[in-house]
Design an enzyme around this catalytic site. Structure first.
Site, PDB file in Angstrom:
ATOM      1  N   LYS A 248       0.844  -1.204   0.000  1.00  0.00           N
ATOM      2  CA  LYS A 248       0.000   0.000   0.000  1.00  0.00           C
ATOM      3  C   LYS A 248       0.877   1.253   0.000  1.00  0.00           C
ATOM      4  CE  LYS A 248      -3.212   2.658   2.959  1.00  0.00           C
ATOM      5  NZ  LYS A 248      -4.050   2.675   4.188  1.00  0.00           N
ATOM      6  N   ASP A 253      -2.417  10.191   3.829  1.00  0.00           N
ATOM      7  CA  ASP A 253      -3.819   9.820   4.033  1.00  0.00           C
ATOM      8  C   ASP A 253      -4.503  10.847   4.941  1.00  0.00           C
ATOM      9  OD1 ASP A 253      -6.264   8.653   4.305  1.00  0.00           O
ATOM     10  OD2 ASP A 253      -5.569   6.964   5.552  1.00  0.00           O
ATOM     11  N   LYS A 260      -9.747  13.050   8.554  1.00  0.00           N
ATOM     12  CA  LYS A 260      -9.259  12.601   9.861  1.00  0.00           C
ATOM     13  C   LYS A 260      -9.182  13.782  10.826  1.00  0.00           C
ATOM     14  CE  LYS A 260      -6.319   8.759   8.342  1.00  0.00           C
ATOM     15  NZ  LYS A 260      -7.009   7.681   9.078  1.00  0.00           N
ATOM     16  N   ASP A 271       1.674   6.317   5.624  1.00  0.00           N
ATOM     17  CA  ASP A 271       0.680   5.397   5.056  1.00  0.00           C
ATOM     18  C   ASP A 271       1.169   4.737   3.760  1.00  0.00           C
ATOM     19  OD1 ASP A 271      -1.698   4.143   5.604  1.00  0.00           O
ATOM     20  OD2 ASP A 271      -2.939   5.590   4.532  1.00  0.00           O
ATOM     21  N   ASP A 330     -12.079   7.367   4.109  1.00  0.00           N
ATOM     22  CA  ASP A 330     -10.851   7.088   4.859  1.00  0.00           C
ATOM     23  C   ASP A 330     -10.496   5.596   4.836  1.00  0.00           C
ATOM     24  OD1 ASP A 330      -8.635   7.641   6.353  1.00  0.00           O
ATOM     25  OD2 ASP A 330      -9.708   7.914   8.253  1.00  0.00           O
ATOM     26  N   GLU A 332      -9.477   3.939   2.399  1.00  0.00           N
ATOM     27  CA  GLU A 332      -8.988   4.048   1.022  1.00  0.00           C
ATOM     28  C   GLU A 332      -7.963   2.990   0.661  1.00  0.00           C
ATOM     29  OE1 GLU A 332      -7.621   5.557   3.487  1.00  0.00           O
ATOM     30  OE2 GLU A 332      -5.528   5.103   3.065  1.00  0.00           O
ATOM     31  N   ARG A 334      -7.884  -0.239   1.110  1.00  0.00           N
ATOM     32  CA  ARG A 334      -8.486  -1.408   0.451  1.00  0.00           C
ATOM     33  C   ARG A 334      -8.945  -1.075  -0.964  1.00  0.00           C
ATOM     34  NH1 ARG A 334     -12.717  -1.748   5.306  1.00  0.00           N
ATOM     35  NH2 ARG A 334     -10.950  -0.697   6.289  1.00  0.00           N
TER      36      ARG A 334
END
Ligand code: BES
Ligand code: MN
Ligand code: ZN
Length: 476
Positions: A248, A253, A260, A271, A330, A332, A334
């Site tokens: 990933k 993020d 967030k 991230d 959020d 994201e 996946r």
């Protein structure tokens, strides 16, 4: 920093520092034994006693490392090496020799590989943006000789290759998101391809659009940074099916429209640590020239709120054809991984392992010690857990039953991208499992282990040791 093996007596070593362990062999030396007693050295694991001008020793200095209670464990050995590294660096030691020590159940190859990796990783220094580190060169340890009956330095080189991979992973993780963009990660992969003669391909937004990656592209569309899909292949075993690692690569993020909270948001530059770990693993394997085939794939994007960003309730179509209702922008990770998991089918993989800072919930479940592992194949999960134990970079399995998968139900698409409050790490993995049906697959959730927060904030280089060990165990 160089490592070598020597069969010399530790007393005869005439460099800066002789390193011994407070176990049986140390007490064979009466001078050291007396000094241990005079100094009330308790020999707890992680403790160190530094002695100067010890009679009978040619080295100016002797460091004695505590290993805790017998029998000595691998964990305590590594703890001692970390203490040693800090002390060698602060004492500005240039040349050191480490006495041989026996640990139950550990062979010489493991000892050599682990010693080199742990010390080299422990003296890693964070490179600050815009600061030239070359002036720091005089402060580094030049040579570490390890006492051994063998003269096969092969594993010392492996340990250093793993540490080099970890250094790349840590560096990329620590870089701020205004430097380490998807474009920067693609450039890093291309540089690795040049250096190690690898095959590299970078897909642009238009290529991904043509492949139907509506899920991945829904995450990047609110950002000015163009998304990339990077693949990098190392061929060391003819036409065998490759091990495929997917990392990933969300370079920042923010949460997107499901923004967030502000506190600690800077840490969302980490991230992309899954991406960094597969790049680091590739570096290590390529430097080791292992007889395996390895492909890494990195979907990389920035997740930002914007007028053109995805909104809660939006429905997108993934490359697999399955539709997704984005209930939370959020979740994201996946969304980019699912398209990458469909894409990797083209490599005809032996196994696929994805590595992702996927859920805050894994930190609630396992803390910052083990990473989470979930798999559609129990042998694969077992192999990864075993590799983690060997490399002291551990993983703990969580379940993947159908009952959890049902939580992803949506009235408006084939699935929702979140499963609700409960078992967030497992429902995230269930989502991915829907895209990994055609091969043996495992998922590592590294949200708790990829970096540390607080005063010592920084990337850890995990799970490069686990992944390289898994691949080492499979090399011809
Ligand atoms: N990157 C985060 C996961 C994360 C959170 C890693 C905190 C490390 C520390 C991921 O994209 C995310 O935001 N996950 C959400 C999922 C939720 C919306 C279902 C989370 O964990 O809160
Ligand atoms: Mn997120
Ligand atoms: Zn994320």
């Amino acid at each position: 920093m160089e490592f070598s093996l020597t069969n010399q007596l530790i007393q005869h070593f005439d460099g800066d520092c002789a390193v011994m362990f407070a176990v049986d062999q140390t007490s064979d030396n009466s001078a050291i034994k007396a000094l241990i007693e005079i100094n009330h050295f308790d020999a707890e694991s992680g403790s160190i006693l530094t002695l100067n001008s010890v009679s009978g020793f040619k080295a100016q200095r002797v460091m004695v490392l505590g290993l805790g209670d017998a029998p000595v464990t691998e964990k305590n050995y590594v703890k001692a090496l970390n203490t040693l590294s800090v002390n060698l660096a602060s004492a500005k030691v240039k040349n050191a020799m480490i006495a041989q020590v026996d640990i139950d159940g550990c062979d010489q190859p493991w000892m050599h590989r682990t010693t080199a990796r742990v010390i080299k990783n422990a003296v890693y220094k964070i490179k600050k943006v815009g600061v030239d580190m070359s002036a720091d060169k005089d402060n580094v340890i030049e040579n570490i000789a390890i006492q051994s009956g063998s003269d096969n330095a092969h594993e010392l080189a492996q340990g250093q290759a793993i540490a080099n991979g970890m250094a790349l992973t840590r560096h990329l993780g620590d870089l701020p998101s205004n430097v380490c963009t998807p474009t920067y990660l693609a450039k890093t992969a291309q540089d690795l391809a040049q250096e190690f003669d690898l095959e590299c391909e970078v897909l642009e937004e238009s290529d991904m659009s043509a492949l139907g990656m509506g899920s991945l592209l829904s995450v990047s569309k609110g950002s000015i940074e163009p998304p990339k899909l990077i693949s990098l292949s190392y061929c060391g075993n003819g036409d065998a099916k490759p091990i495929v690692l997917v990392g990933k690569g969300v370079t920042f993020d923010s949460g997107g429209i499901s923004l967030k909270p502000g506190a600690g948001m800077d840490e969302m530059k980490y991230d992309m640590c899954g991406a960094a770990s597969v790049l680091g693993t590739m570096r290590a394997i390529a430097e080791m020239r292992l007889k395996v085939n390895l492909t890494i794939v990195v979907p990389t994007v920035e997740n930002m709120p914007a007028h053109n960003a995805s909104k809660p309730g939006d429905v997108v179509t993934s490359m697999s054809g399955q539709t997704i209702e984005i209930l939370n922008t959020d979740a994201e990770g996946r969304l980019i991984l699912c398209d990458a998991l469909t894409y990797v089918e083209k490599f005809n993989p032996e196994v696929v392992v994805d590595i992702a800072t996927l859920t805050g919930a894994v930190i609630v479940a396992l803390g910052k010690h083990h990473c989470g592992v979930m798999a559609n194949d129990q042998n694969l999960a077992d192999d990864l857990i075993t590799a983690g134990k060997t490399a002291l970079d551990t993983a703990w399995q969580l379940p993947l039953d159908d009952e959890y998968d049902e939580l992803l139900k949506s009235n408006f698409a084939d699935m929702a991208n979140i499963g609700g409050r409960e078992a967030g790490t497992v429902t995230a993995a269930c989502f991915l499992a829907r895209y990994a049906k055609d091969y043996r697959w495992a998922h590592l959730d590294i949200a708790g282990t990829a970096w540390v927060s607080g005063a010592k904030k920084g990337a850890t280089g995990r799970p490069v040791p686990l992944l390289t060990q898994y691949i080492l165990d499979r090399a011809k």
